[in-house]
Design a protein around this motif. Sequence first.
Motif, PDB file in Angstrom:
ATOM      1  N   TYR A  34      -6.825   3.739  -0.097  1.00  0.00           N
ATOM      2  CA  TYR A  34      -5.795   2.713  -0.235  1.00  0.00           C
ATOM      3  C   TYR A  34      -4.569   3.301  -0.916  1.00  0.00           C
ATOM      4  CZ  TYR A  34      -9.020  -0.965   1.109  1.00  0.00           C
ATOM      5  OH  TYR A  34      -9.876  -1.761   1.812  1.00  0.00           O
ATOM      6  N   TYR A  35      -3.414   2.836  -0.489  1.00  0.00           N
ATOM      7  CA  TYR A  35      -2.147   3.260  -1.073  1.00  0.00           C
ATOM      8  C   TYR A  35      -1.231   2.038  -1.181  1.00  0.00           C
ATOM      9  CZ  TYR A  35      -0.265   3.028   3.675  1.00  0.00           C
ATOM     10  OH  TYR A  35       0.126   2.593   4.909  1.00  0.00           O
ATOM     11  N   SER A  65       1.833  -0.310  -0.586  1.00  0.00           N
ATOM     12  CA  SER A  65       2.804  -0.499   0.486  1.00  0.00           C
ATOM     13  C   SER A  65       4.214  -0.425  -0.081  1.00  0.00           C
ATOM     14  CB  SER A  65       2.588  -1.870   1.127  1.00  0.00           C
ATOM     15  OG  SER A  65       3.647  -2.161   2.024  1.00  0.00           O
ATOM     16  N   SER A  66       5.133   0.065   0.713  1.00  0.00           N
ATOM     17  CA  SER A  66       6.538   0.100   0.304  1.00  0.00           C
ATOM     18  C   SER A  66       7.276  -1.149   0.775  1.00  0.00           C
ATOM     19  CB  SER A  66       7.223   1.353   0.858  1.00  0.00           C
ATOM     20  OG  SER A  66       7.179   1.335   2.276  1.00  0.00           O
ATOM     21  N   THR A  67       6.588  -2.039   1.485  1.00  0.00           N
ATOM     22  CA  THR A  67       7.245  -3.227   2.028  1.00  0.00           C
ATOM     23  C   THR A  67       6.771  -4.530   1.403  1.00  0.00           C
ATOM     24  OG1 THR A  67       5.645  -3.383   3.828  1.00  0.00           O
ATOM     25  CG2 THR A  67       7.652  -2.102   4.243  1.00  0.00           C
ATOM     26  N   CYS A  80      -1.738  -3.350  -0.970  1.00  0.00           N
ATOM     27  CA  CYS A  80      -2.267  -2.009  -0.766  1.00  0.00           C
ATOM     28  C   CYS A  80      -2.871  -1.940   0.632  1.00  0.00           C
ATOM     29  CB  CYS A  80      -3.316  -1.687  -1.827  1.00  0.00           C
ATOM     30  SG  CYS A  80      -2.602  -1.454  -3.471  1.00  0.00           S
ATOM     31  N   LEU A  81      -2.663  -0.818   1.292  1.00  0.00           N
ATOM     32  CA  LEU A  81      -3.103  -0.641   2.666  1.00  0.00           C
ATOM     33  C   LEU A  81      -4.071   0.538   2.766  1.00  0.00           C
ATOM     34  CD1 LEU A  81       0.462  -0.878   4.256  1.00  0.00           C
ATOM     35  CD2 LEU A  81      -1.215  -2.720   4.035  1.00  0.00           C
ATOM     36  N   ASP A 117      -4.653   2.062   6.130  1.00  0.00           N
ATOM     37  CA  ASP A 117      -4.523   2.196   7.578  1.00  0.00           C
ATOM     38  C   ASP A 117      -4.284   3.623   8.046  1.00  0.00           C
ATOM     39  OD1 ASP A 117      -1.964   2.567   6.649  1.00  0.00           O
ATOM     40  OD2 ASP A 117      -1.146   0.762   7.577  1.00  0.00           O
ATOM     41  N   GLN A 138      -0.065   6.204   5.427  1.00  0.00           N
ATOM     42  CA  GLN A 138       0.639   6.473   4.181  1.00  0.00           C
ATOM     43  C   GLN A 138       1.680   7.559   4.413  1.00  0.00           C
ATOM     44  OE1 GLN A 138      -2.638   6.970   4.617  1.00  0.00           O
ATOM     45  NE2 GLN A 138      -2.987   9.136   4.323  1.00  0.00           N
ATOM     46  N   GLU A 145      -9.288  -1.416  -2.648  1.00  0.00           N
ATOM     47  CA  GLU A 145      -8.068  -2.209  -2.771  1.00  0.00           C
ATOM     48  C   GLU A 145      -7.870  -2.727  -4.190  1.00  0.00           C
ATOM     49  OE1 GLU A 145      -5.911  -5.830  -0.321  1.00  0.00           O
ATOM     50  OE2 GLU A 145      -8.091  -5.827  -0.502  1.00  0.00           O
ATOM     51  N   ALA A 162      -2.681  -7.672   2.506  1.00  0.00           N
ATOM     52  CA  ALA A 162      -2.492  -6.873   3.719  1.00  0.00           C
ATOM     53  C   ALA A 162      -3.003  -7.626   4.938  1.00  0.00           C
ATOM     54  CB  ALA A 162      -3.183  -5.529   3.589  1.00  0.00           C
ATOM     55  N   LYS A 212      -0.245  -9.964   6.387  1.00  0.00           N
ATOM     56  CA  LYS A 212       1.063  -9.433   6.739  1.00  0.00           C
ATOM     57  C   LYS A 212       1.434  -9.649   8.203  1.00  0.00           C
ATOM     58  CE  LYS A 212      -0.041  -4.708   7.860  1.00  0.00           C
ATOM     59  NZ  LYS A 212       0.410  -3.372   7.813  1.00  0.00           N
TER      60      LYS A 212
END
Length: 117
Positions: free
Chosen positions: A68-69, A71-73, A77-78, A80, A83, A96, A113, A116
Amino acid sequence: PIVESQTQAENEVVYYPSSMGHGCLSDGKQPKWLTVGSMFDNEEDCCEHHFPGEDCGGHIVAQKSLLYYPSSTGFMCLSDGNQPSWLQADFMYDNEEDCCKYNFPTRDCIGRADMKD
């Protein structure tokens, strides 16, 4: 042993942490920003340094669960596999909850997430 120079990293087989899961790669595609101190001349040392206590060696990274990282938006945390290429595995999380707790401690992040779309 740690790789000691950028020239060594460019000319020899080196192992570096994958950003896709708990594993070290030696495919010659290490990011340019990765410091020589993060690369090793063998998989065992790479795993011990970057993933202590984890089952890392000898596995195909694609079969590992994604990390997990943040999100910049949005405050989520995503995991997928999309990254940013500059994001080091050291700044990614197994789950998460930990990712949210560290990156968005005052926000309701868990499960966002999924909303979204």
